[in-house]
Design an enzyme around this catalytic site. Sequence first.
Site, mmCIF file in Angstrom:
data_model
loop_
_atom_site.group_PDB
_atom_site.id
_atom_site.type_symbol
_atom_site.label_atom_id
_atom_site.label_comp_id
_atom_site.label_asym_id
_atom_site.label_seq_id
_atom_site.Cartn_x
_atom_site.Cartn_y
_atom_site.Cartn_z
ATOM 1 N N SER A 16 0.828 -1.210 0.000
ATOM 2 C CA SER A 16 0.000 0.000 0.000
ATOM 3 C C SER A 16 0.854 1.248 0.000
ATOM 4 C CB SER A 16 -0.857 0.062 1.264
ATOM 5 O OG SER A 16 -1.667 -1.033 1.379
ATOM 6 N N HIS A 29 -2.359 -3.215 -6.659
ATOM 7 C CA HIS A 29 -2.904 -2.833 -5.357
ATOM 8 C C HIS A 29 -4.406 -3.067 -5.316
ATOM 9 C CE1 HIS A 29 -3.697 0.418 -2.163
ATOM 10 N NE2 HIS A 29 -3.252 -0.657 -1.564
ATOM 11 N N GLU A 58 -5.292 -0.894 -8.535
ATOM 12 C CA GLU A 58 -4.322 0.052 -9.087
ATOM 13 C C GLU A 58 -3.139 -0.773 -9.598
ATOM 14 O OE1 GLU A 58 -5.017 3.943 -6.206
ATOM 15 O OE2 GLU A 58 -3.692 2.384 -5.491
ATOM 16 N N ASN A 103 -4.955 6.247 -1.921
ATOM 17 C CA ASN A 103 -4.456 6.597 -0.584
ATOM 18 C C ASN A 103 -3.831 7.985 -0.526
ATOM 19 O OD1 ASN A 103 -5.372 4.446 0.884
ATOM 20 N ND2 ASN A 103 -3.562 3.191 0.483
HETATM 21 P P1 NAD Z 1 -2.110 -9.499 7.212
HETATM 22 O O1 NAD Z 1 -1.373 -9.174 8.461
HETATM 23 O O2 NAD Z 1 -3.580 -9.767 7.296
HETATM 24 O O3 NAD Z 1 -1.430 -10.763 6.498
HETATM 25 C C1 NAD Z 1 -0.063 -10.883 6.245
HETATM 26 C C2 NAD Z 1 0.278 -12.374 6.140
HETATM 27 O O4 NAD Z 1 1.621 -12.486 5.682
HETATM 28 C C3 NAD Z 1 0.208 -13.114 7.480
HETATM 29 O O5 NAD Z 1 -0.575 -14.284 7.327
HETATM 30 C C4 NAD Z 1 1.671 -13.466 7.794
HETATM 31 O O6 NAD Z 1 1.818 -14.707 8.468
HETATM 32 C C5 NAD Z 1 2.270 -13.529 6.410
HETATM 33 N N1 NAD Z 1 3.711 -13.265 6.364
HETATM 34 C C6 NAD Z 1 4.398 -12.280 6.980
HETATM 35 N N2 NAD Z 1 5.710 -12.340 6.631
HETATM 36 C C7 NAD Z 1 5.833 -13.383 5.773
HETATM 37 C C8 NAD Z 1 6.922 -13.947 5.049
HETATM 38 N N3 NAD Z 1 8.149 -13.446 5.144
HETATM 39 N N4 NAD Z 1 6.676 -14.993 4.238
HETATM 40 C C9 NAD Z 1 5.425 -15.515 4.134
HETATM 41 N N5 NAD Z 1 4.358 -15.030 4.791
HETATM 42 C C10 NAD Z 1 4.553 -13.969 5.603
HETATM 43 O O7 NAD Z 1 -1.816 -8.292 6.204
HETATM 44 P P2 NAD Z 1 -2.741 -7.705 5.039
HETATM 45 O O8 NAD Z 1 -3.675 -6.685 5.616
HETATM 46 O O9 NAD Z 1 -3.282 -8.834 4.228
HETATM 47 O O10 NAD Z 1 -1.655 -6.888 4.185
HETATM 48 C C11 NAD Z 1 -0.761 -7.536 3.309
HETATM 49 C C12 NAD Z 1 -0.194 -6.526 2.332
HETATM 50 O O11 NAD Z 1 -1.267 -5.918 1.589
HETATM 51 C C13 NAD Z 1 0.580 -5.362 2.964
HETATM 52 O O12 NAD Z 1 1.631 -5.018 2.123
HETATM 53 C C14 NAD Z 1 -0.475 -4.249 3.032
HETATM 54 O O13 NAD Z 1 0.114 -2.966 3.040
HETATM 55 C C15 NAD Z 1 -1.236 -4.493 1.749
HETATM 56 N N6 NAD Z 1 -2.635 -4.031 1.711
HETATM 57 C C16 NAD Z 1 -3.465 -4.146 2.775
HETATM 58 C C17 NAD Z 1 -4.791 -3.707 2.673
HETATM 59 C C18 NAD Z 1 -5.753 -3.846 3.818
HETATM 60 O O14 NAD Z 1 -6.797 -3.170 3.823
HETATM 61 N N7 NAD Z 1 -5.486 -4.710 4.804
HETATM 62 C C19 NAD Z 1 -5.253 -3.157 1.473
HETATM 63 C C20 NAD Z 1 -4.396 -3.085 0.380
HETATM 64 C C21 NAD Z 1 -3.078 -3.510 0.514
#
Ligand code: NAD
Length: 386
Positions: free
Chosen positions: A116, A137, A149, A187
């Site tokens: 993000s 994204h 995106e 964002n």
């Molecule tokens: P989350 O915390 O729900 O999930 C992350 C997952 O990644 C976890 O299950 C964790 O165990 C795993 N993980 C962490 N390090 C790891 C590694 N080295 N190898 C393998 N697995 C690993 O996070 P999320 O909210 O799904 O966000 C994930 C990404 O998406 C981030 O980059 C975030 O910025 C982006 N994002 C989030 C949102 C949102 O609304 N939550 C929206 C768009 C983008």
Amino acid sequence: MKIGIVGAGTMGSGIAQVACLSNCEVLIFDKNPKALEQVKLQSEKNIRRYLKRQKKTEDELNALFNQINYTENLEDFKNVNFCIEAIVENLEIKQQLFQELESIVSTDTVLATNTSSLSIASIASVLKHPERCLGVHFFNPAIMMPLVEVIPAVQTSQAVFDQVYGMIKSWGKTAVKAKDTPGFIVNRVARPFYGEALRILEEGIADVPTIDWAMTKLGKFRMGPFQLMDFIGNDVNYTVTETVFKAFYYDPRYKPSFTQKRLAEAGYLGRKSGKGFYDYTNEDKNPSPKKDEVLGYHILNRILVMLINEAADALFLNIASAEDIDLAMTKGVNYPKGLLEWANEKTLMWCEQRMDELYDIYREDRYRCSPIIRHLNQENKTFQID
Ligand code: NAD
């Protein structure tokens, strides 16, 4: 098409569901086995709910569920054609993962990140073949939100961008192209929705429910800024604002708010903790809005013109096309209208005058009018949206 997804959290799970519904074979990897168990249950539940009206048989649903496979071994990614990373938002950890992935997958596998806020160029920079890397994204919940995106880094090849842009569209999503800059489109352009509402609150112009009432009832936004901050989580929303602020070299337009910071520090995170700007444990106790239309339109117009100014500046700096900026805000965050279309309706003279009024009152750079608004107004033109 075989899709590999790294990270079985909120976003990885959502993206897996989207790919599966488009008949792709999906393989999900997470370093945490519990997350993998969880994602299986969650994905099946969400797909079932999504397809409820289509009356699929159990066999048809099971065939879909079987398209998603789960692994604790990244080596299993050797045959994937397209890989999307959705792990923790940390540059070093993402870079390490991309290097490891590149050592496993074939040379023509595309490596995408769902980050993000991190720069796509810095993630791609660790690869031997950075031209295969780009940002995709998605928005949460990915199965429901149409917008994606697509962000080429300076290293990304045109062929890779075209291939991924086409694939995202073939998944039924609305793809928009954004420059690799902080916050991409949504964002960045959405910051004043929160920031200006917080500023109005801090100045004592109106209270939380009145600002939310003005934006929802008069402005037709689906949620008010404080309802939305409580929904996203004040910790998460504050961090995004702070990240964007720092990434823009402390431009005062993106300045975070102490009010929100203190709520996050106090653990008043919003809905998830039971209390934020509102109390969710006893909703009857929350104050009622002051339904004064003069005050309400003053609030709406101030937040709206700041949003329009941000959208205009994103166009001015070539972050995206006018059409994509409007699509991003209507399809990514459900705004009732595209901001540039809204600017045309209000007239660019109205936008310029409101911005200059704010600047005259505060003398802060935060309220500088985007040059493109002044220019178009002088020429008696409007934003060209298609
Ligand atoms: P989350 O915390 O729900 O999930 C992350 C997952 O990644 C976890 O299950 C964790 O165990 C795993 N993980 C962490 N390090 C790891 C590694 N080295 N190898 C393998 N697995 C690993 O996070 P999320 O909210 O799904 O966000 C994930 C990404 O998406 C981030 O980059 C975030 O910025 C982006 N994002 C989030 C949102 C949102 O609304 N939550 C929206 C768009 C983008």
